[in-house]
Motif scaffolding. Structure first.
Motif, short mmCIF file in Angstrom:
data_model
loop_
_atom_site.label_atom_id
_atom_site.label_comp_id
_atom_site.label_asym_id
_atom_site.label_seq_id
_atom_site.Cartn_x
_atom_site.Cartn_y
_atom_site.Cartn_z
N GLN A 104 -52.86 43.29 25.20
CA GLN A 104 -51.63 42.51 25.38
C GLN A 104 -50.45 43.21 24.70
O GLN A 104 -50.62 43.79 23.61
CB GLN A 104 -51.79 41.12 24.75
CG GLN A 104 -52.88 40.28 25.41
CD GLN A 104 -52.62 40.09 26.90
OE1 GLN A 104 -51.53 39.70 27.30
NE2 GLN A 104 -53.62 40.40 27.72
N PRO A 105 -49.26 43.17 25.31
CA PRO A 105 -48.10 43.85 24.72
C PRO A 105 -47.81 43.31 23.31
O PRO A 105 -47.84 42.10 23.08
CB PRO A 105 -46.95 43.50 25.68
CG PRO A 105 -47.62 43.18 26.96
CD PRO A 105 -48.94 42.56 26.61
N CYS A 106 -47.53 44.23 22.38
CA CYS A 106 -47.18 43.83 21.01
C CYS A 106 -45.71 43.45 20.96
O CYS A 106 -44.88 44.08 21.64
CB CYS A 106 -47.40 44.99 20.04
SG CYS A 106 -49.11 45.43 19.81
N PRO A 107 -45.34 42.48 20.16
CA PRO A 107 -43.91 42.20 19.99
C PRO A 107 -43.25 43.34 19.21
O PRO A 107 -43.94 44.10 18.52
CB PRO A 107 -43.90 40.90 19.18
CG PRO A 107 -45.23 40.83 18.53
CD PRO A 107 -46.19 41.58 19.38
N PRO A 108 -41.91 43.47 19.30
CA PRO A 108 -41.21 44.53 18.55
C PRO A 108 -41.58 44.47 17.07
O PRO A 108 -41.73 43.38 16.51
CB PRO A 108 -39.73 44.19 18.77
CG PRO A 108 -39.70 43.45 20.06
CD PRO A 108 -40.98 42.67 20.12
N GLY A 109 -41.78 45.63 16.49
CA GLY A 109 -42.08 45.70 15.06
C GLY A 109 -43.55 45.68 14.73
O GLY A 109 -43.94 45.94 13.60
N GLU A 110 -44.39 45.42 15.74
CA GLU A 110 -45.84 45.37 15.49
C GLU A 110 -46.51 46.64 16.00
O GLU A 110 -46.26 47.07 17.13
CB GLU A 110 -46.43 44.15 16.19
CG GLU A 110 -47.83 43.80 15.70
CD GLU A 110 -48.28 42.46 16.27
OE1 GLU A 110 -49.20 42.47 17.09
OE2 GLU A 110 -47.68 41.42 15.89
N ILE A 111 -47.35 47.21 15.14
CA ILE A 111 -48.02 48.47 15.51
C ILE A 111 -49.14 48.21 16.51
O ILE A 111 -49.89 47.25 16.37
CB ILE A 111 -48.59 49.16 14.25
CG1 ILE A 111 -47.46 49.59 13.32
CG2 ILE A 111 -49.45 50.37 14.63
CD1 ILE A 111 -47.93 50.09 11.97
N GLY A 112 -49.23 49.07 17.51
CA GLY A 112 -50.31 48.95 18.50
C GLY A 112 -50.62 50.29 19.14
O GLY A 112 -50.13 51.34 18.69
N ASP A 113 -51.44 50.24 20.18
CA ASP A 113 -51.84 51.47 20.89
C ASP A 113 -50.84 51.78 21.99
O ASP A 113 -50.43 50.88 22.72
CB ASP A 113 -53.23 51.28 21.51
CG ASP A 113 -54.29 50.99 20.46
OD1 ASP A 113 -54.14 51.48 19.33
OD2 ASP A 113 -55.25 50.27 20.78
N LEU A 114 -50.53 53.06 22.13
CA LEU A 114 -49.59 53.47 23.18
C LEU A 114 -50.35 53.70 24.48
O LEU A 114 -51.26 54.54 24.53
CB LEU A 114 -48.85 54.75 22.77
CG LEU A 114 -47.68 55.12 23.67
CD1 LEU A 114 -46.48 54.24 23.34
CD2 LEU A 114 -47.31 56.59 23.51
N VAL A 115 -49.98 52.94 25.51
CA VAL A 115 -50.57 53.16 26.84
C VAL A 115 -49.44 53.49 27.81
O VAL A 115 -48.35 52.92 27.74
CB VAL A 115 -51.38 51.94 27.33
CG1 VAL A 115 -52.58 51.69 26.45
CG2 VAL A 115 -50.52 50.70 27.42
#
Lengths: 547, 87
Positions: A380-391
């Motif tokens: 699921q897309p992360c909100p701005p400012g939250e670290i996640g995986d780049l797809v």
């Protein structure tokens, strides 16, 4: 020399010419590939396109040996296709090119594509083991290289290799080309979604894997990045520090200038003073650099200052550019650096800072034609400012890794790639790199696997445990290789031993992989399953120092 | 063997870069033998500036031996000494 006008290009490739204007008009945002004809040879499309646009007498590339116009380039490419065909290279066969950026490497690359074969450029900074691996893995039928490499590789351990062509000595590649007829050689009627070339990229085990790209891929990157993002134009001259065997260099030097009818510089320079001399001599308008280039140019600026008058664009990619270097560059040379990031799997840049919208310390925003998202572990897309995986999704995505089904399936999900990068997006839509999902990292724009370095250090008789990690002062400095080492019982950490280990690594590893810093520790942090936990190594050491 | 101030300083910088002393000879080549990369060449240049106060440009496609680098260092030292006398 025979002029290669529109009417002389051979009937079998005539379809290409009919489509050039049609395609150029129709290529807009969105599905570029669907607007290309199904039968499509990218070498013919780009080369004939320039002749169609009246660029015959324009310089396609400058080099120390000679400069070549588009007409001369087109002729040499067809001569290369004819020569390689006569030597038994057939459609879908691989041609390995182990050369510095040079006229010969360009003629061979496009010549192979022209006849429907697959060029496989190999980085001349490869180790002998890596070069042997690529020759075997790619099953190249012909190798084009230099005598010095032929000597180093002897005996070449590939049962598939039938011939080695050399650019020096008797019967050099150029002399063989000049013996070929000047008449047009018909291009292969390849498909737009047929493999056109391979690029090798480092894997987590250290052995490079072949990334398969299609005929349409180069057009997609040229439209999305060179034209729509950079505004590359016919009077530009590009200069790339990254060389052709790297995806970034391939675009900068080989296909993006061709796609707009610009000129490029083929140079084997890697030394900063030679690069400065090249820039002063050729007066490029677009500099494609990497972070260490900008750092080195700044470091020697009071010894040899760079005249930047000709440069309208300074680009950086391949690894994160520290924000401090961006600011120093602007203060010293009054130019912004437009940072971007891409992968070999996407062929070129998909996140970029645009002209007039530069945000230092970030990779910029999505290049047109790419859907880039930061997602959580559920996708699921992360909100701005939250670290996640780049797809990332986009049309220039590779077909897959050659003979690596498991790795291919791990990263590809339909038209989407899981890059393995950790990113955070800010409220303005800019993407910032924060690390890797795996343990890989980049130095000098090249992937480093900690495992490979740790394996070497483990061979030192006094080392018990080792963990290799990247350190960059939280992105403020260029990434350096740091080794945390614990010693066997009874061994004392001394500066002499540190120097000895340092030299031990230096003698056994490719130069940029040797650790720049060595830190002795009592023990290394471990995961619940007993493995050394690299990601917490630096943190645990910082905590120990603070306590 | 060259034991000049320039050679000693050059060797000290190379040892700091992690190169074993026993690998350093007058005819040792920077690229072929020591595999120095562009950043390490810059470190040598900065080390010479810091230690000897001279600005040596180690450019050129031809691989340089330590003796040839020393020639450049000494030529630069001479130029600098002459210019300081003139001024």
């Amino acid at each position: 020399m025979v002029a290669l006008g529109r009417t002389r290009i051979g009937s079998r490739s005539g379809y290409i010419n009919r489509f050039i204007k049609h395609v150029s008009r129709k290529i807009m945002m969105g599905h570029i590939s669907e607007q290309l004809p199904k039968t499509f040879n990218v070498a013919a499309y780009l080369l004939n396109g320039n002749l169609e646009r009246g660029n015959s007498q324009k310089v396609a590339f400058f080099s120390r040996q000679d400069n070549y116009t588009y007409e001369q380039l087109s002729q040499r490419v067809q001569q290369a296709a004819r020569l390689l065909t006569s030597l038994g290279l057939e459609r879908e066969n691989r041609l390995a090119i182990l050369l510095p950026d040079s006229p010969e490497s360009v003629f061979a690359f496009w010549g192979a594509i022209w006849l429907g074969a697959l060029p496989v450029p190999i980085n001349t900074a490869s180790s002998i083991e890596q070069a042997q691996h690529i020759l075997r893995d790619s099953r190249a039928k012909i190798l084009l290289s230099e005598r010095s490499w032929q000597t180093k590789l002897a005996p070449i351990e590939s049962p598939f290799l039938q011939q080695v062509l050399l650019t020096d000595g008797d019967d050099s590649f150029l002399s063989l080309l000049s013996q070929q007829p000047e008449e047009p050689f018909p291009c292969a009627e390849t498909a737009r979604d047929e493999p056109a070339f391979w690029l090798y990229t480092s894997g987590s085990t250290g052995m490079p894997k072949g990334v398969i790209h299609l005929h349409q891929s180069m057009v997609i990157c040229a439209e999305n990045y060179a034209k729509a993002t950079l505004g590359l134009k016919p009077d530009d001259i590009t200069y790339s520090v990254a060389k052709i065997p790297f995806a970034y260099g391939l675009g900068n030097t080989l296909f993006m200038p061709l796609a707009v009818g610009a000129s490029t510089v083929l140079s084997d320079a890697s030394n900063v003073f030679d690069i400065i001399a090249d820039i002063h001599h050729y007066q490029p308008t677009v500099l494609f650099g990497i972070p260490s280039l900008y750092a080195n140019l700044l470091a020697v600026s009071d010894i040899e200052s760079l005249d930047v008058d000709s440069l309208r664009l300074c680009i950086s990619a391949a690894e994160q550019l520290p924000e401090s270097i961006w600011h120093q560059w602007r203060e010293t040379y009054n130019r912004e650096i437009y940072e971007g990031i891409g992968t070999t799997e996407f062929l070129h840049i998909f996140l970029a800072n645009r002209l007039g919208e530069c945000k230092p310390g970030t990779s910029g925003r999505p290049v047109i034609g790419y859907d880039v998202q930061v997602v959580d572990q559920n996708g699921q897309p992360c909100p701005p400012g939250e670290i996640g995986d780049l797809v990332v999704s986009g049309e220039s995505l590779m077909l897959g890794y050659w003979n690596r089904l498991t790795e291919t399936r791990e990263v590809l999900w339909g038209n989407t790639m899981h890059t393995g990068d950790k990113y955070v997006q800010d409220g303005s839509g800019y993407f910032k790199f924060v690390g890797r999902k795996d343990d890989l990292f980049k130095v000098n724009g090249q992937w480093i696997s900690p495992l490979e370095i740790e394996d070497i250090l483990h061979q030192h008789p006094q080392i018990l445990e080792v963990a290799v990690v990247p350190e960059s002062d939280e992105g403020e400095k260029l990434t350096q290789v740091v080794a945390y080492v614990s010693l066997k019982s009874g061994k004392e950490p001394t500066s002499e031993l540190g120097t000895e280990i340092y030299q031990f690594a230096k003698q056994r590893l490719t130069h940029f992989k040797a650790p720049k810093t060595l830190r002795f520790v009592e023990q290394l942090p471990r995961t619940a399953t007993g493995k050394i936990h690299r990601k917490s190594v630096a943190d645990s050491q910082k905590m120990a120092l603070n306590n | 063997m060259n034991t000049s101030k320039a050679m000693n300083k050059l060797k000290a910088i190379l040892i700091d870069l992690g190169i074993p002393r026993e690998s350093l000879h007058d005819d040792t080549l920077l690229h072929r033998d020591l595999q120095l990369d562009s950043t390490e060449i810059v470190e040598i240049v900065l080390g010479l500036k810091q230690n000897l106060g001279i600005k040596v440009k180690l450019g050129g496609r031809k691989d340089l031996t330590l003796a040839q680098v020393c020639d450049r260092i000494e030529a630069e030292m001479l130029t600098q000494s002459q210019s300081s006398h003139v001024s």
